[in-house]
Design a protein around this motif. Structure first.
Motif, short mmCIF file in Angstrom:
data_model
loop_
_atom_site.label_atom_id
_atom_site.label_comp_id
_atom_site.label_asym_id
_atom_site.label_seq_id
_atom_site.Cartn_x
_atom_site.Cartn_y
_atom_site.Cartn_z
N TYR A 26 0.82 -1.20 0.25
CA TYR A 26 0.21 0.11 0.07
C TYR A 26 0.89 1.19 -0.03
N ARG A 27 0.21 2.49 -0.65
CA ARG A 27 0.93 3.72 -0.39
C ARG A 27 -0.06 4.73 0.57
N VAL A 28 0.65 5.24 1.49
CA VAL A 28 -0.35 5.90 2.31
C VAL A 28 0.26 7.58 1.78
N ASP A 29 -0.77 8.31 1.90
CA ASP A 29 -0.64 9.60 1.19
C ASP A 29 -0.76 10.54 2.60
N GLY A 30 0.61 10.80 3.17
CA GLY A 30 0.30 11.61 4.17
C GLY A 30 0.02 13.07 4.20
N LYS A 31 0.50 13.56 2.92
CA LYS A 31 0.42 15.01 2.59
C LYS A 31 -1.19 15.51 2.89
N VAL A 39 -6.09 10.91 5.66
CA VAL A 39 -5.05 9.89 5.24
C VAL A 39 -5.75 9.02 4.22
N VAL A 40 -4.83 9.00 3.10
CA VAL A 40 -5.47 8.01 2.06
C VAL A 40 -4.64 6.79 1.87
#
Length: 165
Positions: A26-31, A39-40
């Motif tokens: 998975y990739r977590v978009d912290g921005k 958080v996505v």
């Protein structure tokens, strides 16, 4: 086993959730969190599979988990737990999960009806600023990963609100 980088929200950057072999799961978009309070979590192709966001109107820190666009759970701090913080992953129906142990140091378990369904630890790894999440068979890994991220958000927010602790 899933590997998650610790304290990513302080910087607000993106990061990958890896398996024990280093493969990207998975990739977590912290921005997004710093901009929209959300958080996505994306699959390797970039599709959103889950999200975590803080509910602004709540008596205590509450984070909603959505999986596949549907509300899957709320993560909230339990009231009246002497000596240690405990958080609940409140899922629809009777199968809530409870996070307990040393939450700040990422040494805790997640239980459902008294049975351990996941464990979180930094001790299993030699990689700095990373912790591992082991999840039992039959348990939705996205629910656990999102719950762990929600806990990180809540603890980081608490720390920022009480800098003298």
């Amino acid at each position: 086993m899933y590997l998650i980088r610790e304290r990513f929200f302080a910087i607000g950057d993106d990061f990958d959730v890896l398996d024990e072999h280093g493969n990207k799961l998975y990739r977590v978009d912290g921005k997004v969190f710093s901009v929209r309070g959300r958080v996505v979590i994306e699959d390797p192709s970039g599709e959103e599979v889950a999200s975590v966001h803080r509910q602004l109107i709540a008596l205590r820190a509450t984070y909603e988990i959505r999986i596949g666009g549907e509300k899957a759970a709320e993560v909230r701090k339990k009231l009246f737990t002497p000596f240690r913080d405990k958080f609940t992953i409140d899922v629809p129906g009777p199968d809530d999960l409870e996070m307990k142990g040393d939450l700040l140091d990422h040494e805790y378990v997640i239980e459902q009806d008294g049975d351990e369904v996941a464990a979180v630890s930094k001790r299993w790894l030699t990689v700095r600023d990373t912790y591992a999440v082991k999840i039992a068979e039959g348990i939705n890994p996205l629910l656990i990963i999102a719950g762990v991220l929600a806990l990180d958000l809540a603890l980081d927010r608490e720390k920022d609100a009480n800098p003298s602790d």
